[in-house]
Design a protein around this motif. Structure first.
Motif, short mmCIF file in Angstrom:
data_model
loop_
_atom_site.label_atom_id
_atom_site.label_comp_id
_atom_site.label_asym_id
_atom_site.label_seq_id
_atom_site.Cartn_x
_atom_site.Cartn_y
_atom_site.Cartn_z
N ILE A 145 1.35 -2.45 -8.60
CA ILE A 145 2.61 -1.75 -8.73
C ILE A 145 2.39 -0.25 -8.57
O ILE A 145 3.15 0.44 -7.90
CB ILE A 145 3.24 -2.04 -10.11
CG1 ILE A 145 3.64 -3.50 -10.22
CG2 ILE A 145 4.46 -1.16 -10.33
CD1 ILE A 145 4.23 -3.88 -11.54
N ARG A 146 1.34 0.25 -9.14
CA ARG A 146 1.13 1.69 -9.15
C ARG A 146 0.69 2.20 -7.79
O ARG A 146 1.13 3.24 -7.33
CB ARG A 146 0.06 2.04 -10.20
CG ARG A 146 -0.21 3.53 -10.33
CD ARG A 146 -1.17 3.80 -11.45
NE ARG A 146 -0.60 3.40 -12.73
CZ ARG A 146 -1.33 3.27 -13.84
NH1 ARG A 146 -2.64 3.45 -13.80
NH2 ARG A 146 -0.75 2.92 -14.97
N PHE A 147 -0.19 1.47 -7.09
CA PHE A 147 -0.75 1.96 -5.85
C PHE A 147 -0.43 1.08 -4.65
O PHE A 147 -0.61 1.49 -3.52
CB PHE A 147 -2.28 2.08 -5.96
CG PHE A 147 -2.73 2.98 -7.08
CD1 PHE A 147 -2.48 4.33 -7.04
CD2 PHE A 147 -3.39 2.46 -8.18
CE1 PHE A 147 -2.89 5.17 -8.06
CE2 PHE A 147 -3.81 3.29 -9.21
CZ PHE A 147 -3.56 4.65 -9.15
N GLY A 148 -0.02 -0.14 -4.89
CA GLY A 148 0.09 -1.11 -3.80
C GLY A 148 1.35 -0.94 -2.98
O GLY A 148 2.28 -0.23 -3.33
N ASP A 149 1.40 -1.61 -1.88
CA ASP A 149 2.58 -1.67 -1.04
C ASP A 149 2.47 -2.93 -0.19
O ASP A 149 1.38 -3.40 0.10
CB ASP A 149 2.69 -0.44 -0.15
CG ASP A 149 1.50 -0.31 0.80
OD1 ASP A 149 1.56 -0.94 1.87
OD2 ASP A 149 0.53 0.36 0.46
N ASN A 150 3.61 -3.47 0.17
CA ASN A 150 3.59 -4.72 0.91
C ASN A 150 3.26 -4.54 2.39
O ASN A 150 3.09 -5.52 3.11
CB ASN A 150 4.92 -5.46 0.74
CG ASN A 150 4.92 -6.28 -0.54
OD1 ASN A 150 3.90 -6.38 -1.22
ND2 ASN A 150 6.06 -6.87 -0.88
N ASP A 151 3.18 -3.31 2.87
CA ASP A 151 2.66 -3.09 4.22
C ASP A 151 1.19 -3.50 4.27
O ASP A 151 0.74 -4.18 5.19
CB ASP A 151 2.81 -1.63 4.63
CG ASP A 151 4.26 -1.18 4.67
OD1 ASP A 151 5.06 -1.87 5.31
OD2 ASP A 151 4.58 -0.16 4.05
N THR A 152 0.46 -3.07 3.24
CA THR A 152 -0.95 -3.46 3.14
C THR A 152 -1.08 -4.96 2.95
O THR A 152 -1.92 -5.61 3.58
CB THR A 152 -1.61 -2.73 1.95
OG1 THR A 152 -1.50 -1.31 2.15
CG2 THR A 152 -3.07 -3.10 1.82
N LEU A 153 -0.23 -5.54 2.10
CA LEU A 153 -0.29 -6.98 1.87
C LEU A 153 0.02 -7.76 3.14
O LEU A 153 -0.61 -8.78 3.42
CB LEU A 153 0.70 -7.37 0.76
CG LEU A 153 0.75 -8.85 0.40
CD1 LEU A 153 -0.60 -9.35 -0.08
CD2 LEU A 153 1.82 -9.10 -0.67
N ALA A 154 0.98 -7.29 3.92
CA ALA A 154 1.32 -7.98 5.16
C ALA A 154 0.14 -7.98 6.12
O ALA A 154 -0.13 -8.99 6.78
CB ALA A 154 2.54 -7.32 5.81
N ALA A 155 -0.56 -6.85 6.21
CA ALA A 155 -1.75 -6.80 7.06
C ALA A 155 -2.80 -7.77 6.58
O ALA A 155 -3.45 -8.46 7.37
CB ALA A 155 -2.30 -5.37 7.10
N LEU A 156 -2.95 -7.83 5.27
CA LEU A 156 -3.93 -8.75 4.69
C LEU A 156 -3.57 -10.20 4.99
O LEU A 156 -4.42 -10.99 5.41
CB LEU A 156 -3.99 -8.50 3.18
CG LEU A 156 -5.08 -9.18 2.37
CD1 LEU A 156 -5.40 -8.32 1.15
CD2 LEU A 156 -4.63 -10.55 1.91
N VAL A 157 -2.30 -10.55 4.81
CA VAL A 157 -1.85 -11.92 5.07
C VAL A 157 -2.00 -12.25 6.55
O VAL A 157 -2.41 -13.36 6.92
CB VAL A 157 -0.39 -12.11 4.61
CG1 VAL A 157 0.19 -13.44 5.12
CG2 VAL A 157 -0.31 -12.05 3.08
N ALA A 158 -1.67 -11.29 7.42
CA ALA A 158 -1.82 -11.52 8.85
C ALA A 158 -3.27 -11.84 9.21
O ALA A 158 -3.55 -12.71 10.04
CB ALA A 158 -1.33 -10.31 9.64
N CYS A 159 -4.20 -11.14 8.55
CA CYS A 159 -5.62 -11.43 8.78
C CYS A 159 -6.00 -12.79 8.19
O CYS A 159 -6.79 -13.54 8.77
CB CYS A 159 -6.49 -10.33 8.19
SG CYS A 159 -6.36 -8.74 9.05
N LEU A 160 -5.45 -13.12 7.02
CA LEU A 160 -5.75 -14.40 6.39
C LEU A 160 -5.39 -15.58 7.29
O LEU A 160 -6.14 -16.55 7.40
CB LEU A 160 -5.00 -14.53 5.06
CG LEU A 160 -5.60 -13.87 3.81
CD1 LEU A 160 -4.60 -13.92 2.66
CD2 LEU A 160 -6.89 -14.56 3.41
#
Length: 374
Positions: A145-160
């Motif tokens: 919540i403090r530092f994260g963002d779903n742009d980063t998560l989307a990149a991670l999921v795309a790689c997954l």
């Protein structure tokens, strides 16, 4: 024999999936469901990375604006995630589709076993025809919540899931030469083949009151995807039929094109690349920069010209060239005090220094713990 289904990851921002003070934008979710049906007919599976849990929960708990204290944010995420998931389930089910809820944290990808479990679960859901709806587990993951963002998560999921395309639906229709809300002469950039310092400078911060990201986080995520060999697009969530048009190969928003040769990123390097906060940075000379980017070398202390920040061995660092541009990211083999003393020294000088003998024969960052950006 059936042709392989391609996989598209779509990241949906809070301003796209919610309405100010009114929770979920049901008409958008229903439109997305209908478009998902059309994508399947075109041979594409969809994985959704959806923001909006906090924005959905806040009005239900009586908050007129996004709260700032951590317990309230966690409470809003907890309530809002139920509302958001129900909206996806109901609207997609009305279109004949099944959704699932997947909540992730970066800890789920930092360890190889957890990374593989997350990858296998997502891959199996897609194989079964399910549309996974992914979000960060904001209720328990304070750092996210403090530092994260779903742009980063989307990149991670795309790689997954080894996606064929990652699309960000935002409140802006792509990357501009400057902030279009401040500069009327700014023009849309339709294609990016290399994210350099000028592209980074074009990105501004988020002006949204309900989101946490901004253009800069989107650009950084696109750079990771380019490194991983995955094309990505930033476009407006209000653009009609954006996903199906992209699936047909049409130009929508800004396309970020990876190098021709796709590189497989190890889970540990993926986490290094996608970590939001570096504990410090090292600046390297031109020779070291070439060795890292062209030869895949480890970073030796002799190539370091400056050390910034206070960090310990095992912390994530940015690696900058002489112009200050981040060219790589890696895990430090030594703390900042040691690297400050070792910077610019040859290995024999380090071995002869009693304070630095522990670093003798070791790199500042080992190539196995270093990812060089495209």
């Amino acid at each position: 024999m059936h042709a392989r289904m391609k996989t598209m990851v779509v990241k949906i921002g809070s301003t796209t999936v919610t309405q100010p003070g009114a929770g979920v934008n049901r008409s958008f979710v229903a439109r997305l469901a209908r478009e998902t049906v059309a994508l399947k007919e075109l041979g594409w599976s969809l994985v959704v990375v959806s923001s909006g849990a906090i924005a959905c929960g806040a009005p239900l708990l009586g908050f007129e604006t996004r709260p700032t204290d951590m317990p309230s944010l966690q409470a809003c995420a907890s309530v809002g995630q139920c509302v958001l998931s129900a909206a996806y389930d109901e609207e997609f089910r009305a279109a004949g589709l099944t959704t699932s809820l997947v909540l992730l944290t970066r800890h789920d990808t930092a360890r190889r076993q957890s990374y593989l479990h997350a990858r296998d679960a997502l891959t199996r859901l897609v194989d079964l025809g399910v549309v996974p709806v992914v979000n960060e587990n904001d209720t328990v993951s304070v750092d996210e919540i403090r530092f994260g963002d779903n742009d980063t998560l989307a990149a991670l999921v795309a790689c997954l899931v080894s996606a064929d395309l990652c699309v960000t639906l935002s409140d802006i229709d792509g990357l501009y030469t400057a902030n279009p809300s401040l500069d009327p002469t700014a023009t849309l950039i339709p294609r990016v083949d290399n994210i350099d310092a000028q592209i980074i400078a074009s990105a501004g911060d988020s002006s949204s009151a309900v989101g946490t990201g901004g253009m800069i986080t989107k650009i950084r995520s696109c750079r990771i995807l380019m490194t991983a060999g995955i094309p990505s697009v930033i476009c407006s969530g209000a653009e009609p039929d954006a996903l199906t048009r992209l699936a047909r190969g049409e130009q929508v928003g800004t396309l970020f094109v990876p190098p021709a040769v796709r590189a497989e990123i190890a889970p540990r390097k993926l986490w290094i690349a996608l970590g939001d906060v570096a504990h410090g940075s090292v600046t390297v000379d031109a020779g070291a920069a070439r060795a890292l980017t062209e030869q895949g070398s480890s970073l030796l202390p002799v190539g370091i010209t400056a050390v910034e920040g206070r960090f310990a061995a095992g912390d994530v660092l940015d690696v900058r060239d002489a112009d200050g541009f981040v060219i790589a990211r890696g895990i430090a083999e030594a703390g900042s005090d040691e690297l400050e003393l070792a910077a610019g020294r040859q290995q024999h000088e380090i071995a002869e220094n009693h304070l630095l003998q522990a670093l003798a024969g070791r790199p500042a960052i080992h190539r196995d713990n270093l990812i060089v950006f495209a």
